[in-house]
Motif scaffolding. Structure first.
Motif, mmCIF file in Angstrom:
data_model
loop_
_atom_site.group_PDB
_atom_site.id
_atom_site.type_symbol
_atom_site.label_atom_id
_atom_site.label_comp_id
_atom_site.label_asym_id
_atom_site.label_seq_id
_atom_site.Cartn_x
_atom_site.Cartn_y
_atom_site.Cartn_z
ATOM 1 N N UNK A 248 0.828 -1.208 0.000
ATOM 2 C CA UNK A 248 0.000 0.000 0.000
ATOM 3 C C UNK A 248 0.862 1.258 0.000
ATOM 4 N N UNK A 249 1.894 1.261 0.824
ATOM 5 C CA UNK A 249 2.739 2.454 0.930
ATOM 6 C C UNK A 249 3.553 2.659 -0.345
ATOM 7 N N UNK A 250 4.074 1.582 -0.906
ATOM 8 C CA UNK A 250 4.852 1.732 -2.143
ATOM 9 C C UNK A 250 3.970 2.261 -3.280
ATOM 10 N N UNK A 251 2.730 1.782 -3.360
ATOM 11 C CA UNK A 251 1.825 2.292 -4.390
ATOM 12 C C UNK A 251 1.482 3.756 -4.124
ATOM 13 N N UNK A 252 1.203 4.097 -2.892
ATOM 14 C CA UNK A 252 0.898 5.491 -2.523
ATOM 15 C C UNK A 252 2.073 6.410 -2.861
ATOM 16 N N UNK A 253 3.281 5.998 -2.499
ATOM 17 C CA UNK A 253 4.450 6.845 -2.768
ATOM 18 C C UNK A 253 4.652 7.045 -4.265
ATOM 19 N N UNK A 254 4.423 5.983 -5.043
ATOM 20 C CA UNK A 254 4.575 6.113 -6.495
ATOM 21 C C UNK A 254 3.536 7.075 -7.063
ATOM 22 N N UNK A 255 2.299 7.007 -6.556
ATOM 23 C CA UNK A 255 1.263 7.945 -7.003
ATOM 24 C C UNK A 255 1.663 9.368 -6.649
ATOM 25 N N UNK A 256 2.146 9.554 -5.448
ATOM 26 C CA UNK A 256 2.523 10.896 -4.998
ATOM 27 C C UNK A 256 3.692 11.457 -5.808
ATOM 28 N N UNK A 257 4.554 10.578 -6.281
ATOM 29 C CA UNK A 257 5.720 11.002 -7.066
ATOM 30 C C UNK A 257 5.453 10.963 -8.567
ATOM 31 N N UNK A 258 4.200 10.617 -8.932
ATOM 32 C CA UNK A 258 3.795 10.569 -10.339
ATOM 33 C C UNK A 258 4.645 9.587 -11.137
ATOM 34 N N UNK A 259 4.949 8.440 -10.514
ATOM 35 C CA UNK A 259 5.743 7.408 -11.167
ATOM 36 C C UNK A 259 4.840 6.282 -11.654
ATOM 37 N N UNK A 260 5.171 5.691 -12.762
ATOM 38 C CA UNK A 260 4.470 4.499 -13.246
ATOM 39 C C UNK A 260 5.050 3.269 -12.565
ATOM 40 N N UNK A 261 4.216 2.245 -12.445
ATOM 41 C CA UNK A 261 4.664 0.965 -11.895
ATOM 42 C C UNK A 261 3.997 -0.146 -12.686
ATOM 43 N N UNK A 262 4.795 -0.920 -13.388
ATOM 44 C CA UNK A 262 4.234 -2.066 -14.092
ATOM 45 C C UNK A 262 4.090 -3.263 -13.153
ATOM 46 N N UNK A 263 4.956 -3.306 -12.136
ATOM 47 C CA UNK A 263 4.941 -4.441 -11.201
ATOM 48 C C UNK A 263 5.354 -3.942 -9.827
ATOM 49 N N UNK A 264 4.598 -4.350 -8.837
ATOM 50 C CA UNK A 264 4.867 -3.927 -7.465
ATOM 51 C C UNK A 264 5.680 -5.008 -6.767
ATOM 52 N N UNK A 265 6.817 -4.598 -6.185
ATOM 53 C CA UNK A 265 7.719 -5.557 -5.545
ATOM 54 C C UNK A 265 8.095 -5.047 -4.163
ATOM 55 N N UNK A 266 8.090 -5.968 -3.205
ATOM 56 C CA UNK A 266 8.622 -5.673 -1.869
ATOM 57 C C UNK A 266 9.440 -6.880 -1.436
ATOM 58 N N UNK A 267 10.777 -6.779 -1.465
ATOM 59 C CA UNK A 267 11.623 -7.935 -1.138
ATOM 60 C C UNK A 267 11.322 -8.472 0.265
ATOM 61 N N UNK A 268 11.349 -9.791 0.418
ATOM 62 C CA UNK A 268 11.104 -10.383 1.742
ATOM 63 C C UNK A 268 12.090 -9.852 2.778
ATOM 64 N N UNK A 269 11.607 -9.662 3.986
ATOM 65 C CA UNK A 269 12.417 -9.223 5.139
ATOM 66 C C UNK A 269 12.963 -7.807 5.020
ATOM 67 N N UNK A 270 12.542 -7.077 3.997
ATOM 68 C CA UNK A 270 12.991 -5.700 3.888
ATOM 69 C C UNK A 270 12.102 -4.800 4.741
ATOM 70 N N UNK A 271 12.602 -3.617 5.060
ATOM 71 C CA UNK A 271 11.875 -2.702 5.938
ATOM 72 C C UNK A 271 10.616 -2.163 5.262
ATOM 73 N N UNK A 272 9.601 -1.927 6.051
ATOM 74 C CA UNK A 272 8.395 -1.300 5.534
ATOM 75 C C UNK A 272 8.692 0.193 5.342
ATOM 76 N N UNK A 273 8.475 0.726 4.133
ATOM 77 C CA UNK A 273 8.815 2.139 3.888
ATOM 78 C C UNK A 273 7.862 3.090 4.604
ATOM 79 N N UNK A 274 8.265 4.333 4.708
ATOM 80 C CA UNK A 274 7.415 5.370 5.247
ATOM 81 C C UNK A 274 6.605 6.003 4.122
ATOM 82 N N UNK A 275 5.348 6.310 4.353
ATOM 83 C CA UNK A 275 4.571 7.030 3.327
ATOM 84 C C UNK A 275 5.075 8.455 3.170
ATOM 85 N N UNK A 276 5.005 8.952 1.935
ATOM 86 C CA UNK A 276 5.519 10.300 1.648
ATOM 87 C C UNK A 276 4.386 11.204 1.176
#
Length: 276
Positions: A248-276
């Motif tokens: 959810x946060x990665x999609x939100x951040x991409x929308x806020x930054x006006x970036x396209x995303x063909x595929x959403x990826x979150x590597x296992x055991x990686x930190x949960x990002x902060x919303x921007x």
């Protein structure tokens, strides 16, 4: 040993209840009578102590219990919390009980945050409780909701009093889940609250599109989000809640930054990002 040897307690062989201001010094003395009890759960002690320090511990009818031989039957966690909090707490104390009464203590069902919200007449009580507990965890640095301690019922109630808009987040979570059933309501509501802190109007639009996916161009981050969680749901992948939050946060951040995303990826055991 008998209750006569313990300070501030009536000396009686009959069940008797009194209300006593329990100081840390008194708690230490009473705990010497804790000769036969279950192992201490440090998490419970810490949670009780936080409520005591915050002034949220009220006289509620639950008693510290002593047998007629002076042994402590129930209340070790509350007494240890008084010491940890370094606070004086008014408590009901029952003395003169038969020692075997301990076997039937603490067999009732614990009152949950959802129970408390329901008793208060809150709408969407279960979802609201789940969101409150996770927002509290997030604000205390636990972004994966797997920490060693969690919010108490009183801490959740205090959080709701401070941020009544969390009710709206719970409502939107329920509506979004009804339309798009692949993300838990707890993650949806928590994310909505976090996003609303940054831009309330943008958060409303974001979750409307998560729900319906309408009028979004190819490569839009919300389409990537919907495709990712749908795929994993269909594959019966058991996703930890932290990964839903990360998506959810990665999609939100991409929308806020006006970036396209063909595929959403979150590597296992990686930190949960902060919303921007």
């Amino acid at each position: 040993m008998n209750t006569q040897s313990l300070p501030n307690l009536p000396d009686t062989d009959e069940p008797t209840a009194v209300v006593i201001d329990v100081t840390p010094e008194l708690a230490r003395v009473w705990l010497r009578a804790n000769t036969r009890n279950r192992n201490t759960r440090e998490r419970a002690v810490t949670e009780y102590a936080r409520d005591m320090v915050a002034g949220h511990w009220n006289l509620n009818g639950e008693a510290i219990k002593f047998a007629y031989d002076g042994s402590l039957l129930d209340g070790q966690h509350r007494l240890r919390a008084v010491i940890e909090a370094d606070a004086t707490v008014q408590m009901l104390v029952v003395v003169g009980l038969p020692p075997e009464a301990q076997e039937t203590m603490d067999t009732g069902r614990k009152r949950t945050t959802a129970d408390v919200m329901g008793l208060r007449g809150e709408t969407n009580a279960h979802t609201l409780a789940a969101v409150l507990r996770r927002v509290w965890a997030w604000d205390h640095g636990d972004k994966k909701f797997g920490g060693s301690y969690s919010a108490t019922n009183r801490e959740c109630a205090q959080l709701l009093a401070e941020r009544p808009d969390i009710r709206r987040s719970a409502e939107i979570a329920v509506r979004t889940r009804q339309a798009f059933p692949h993300i838990p309501q707890s993650a949806l509501g928590t994310a909505h609250h976090l996003f609303s802190r940054l831009d309330a109007a943008a958060a409303v639009w974001f979750f409307q599109r998560v729900a319906d996916g309408a009028e979004l161009p190819v490569g839009h981050p919300i389409l990537a989000l919907r495709a990712r969680v749908t795929s994993e749901r269909l594959d019966s992948v058991r996703m930890p809640e932290a990964r839903h939050m990360a998506y959810l946060i990665r999609a939100w951040n991409a929308v806020r930054e006006n970036r396209s995303l063909d595929r959403l990826v979150h590597p296992p055991n990686s930190a949960v990002p902060d919303p921007k």
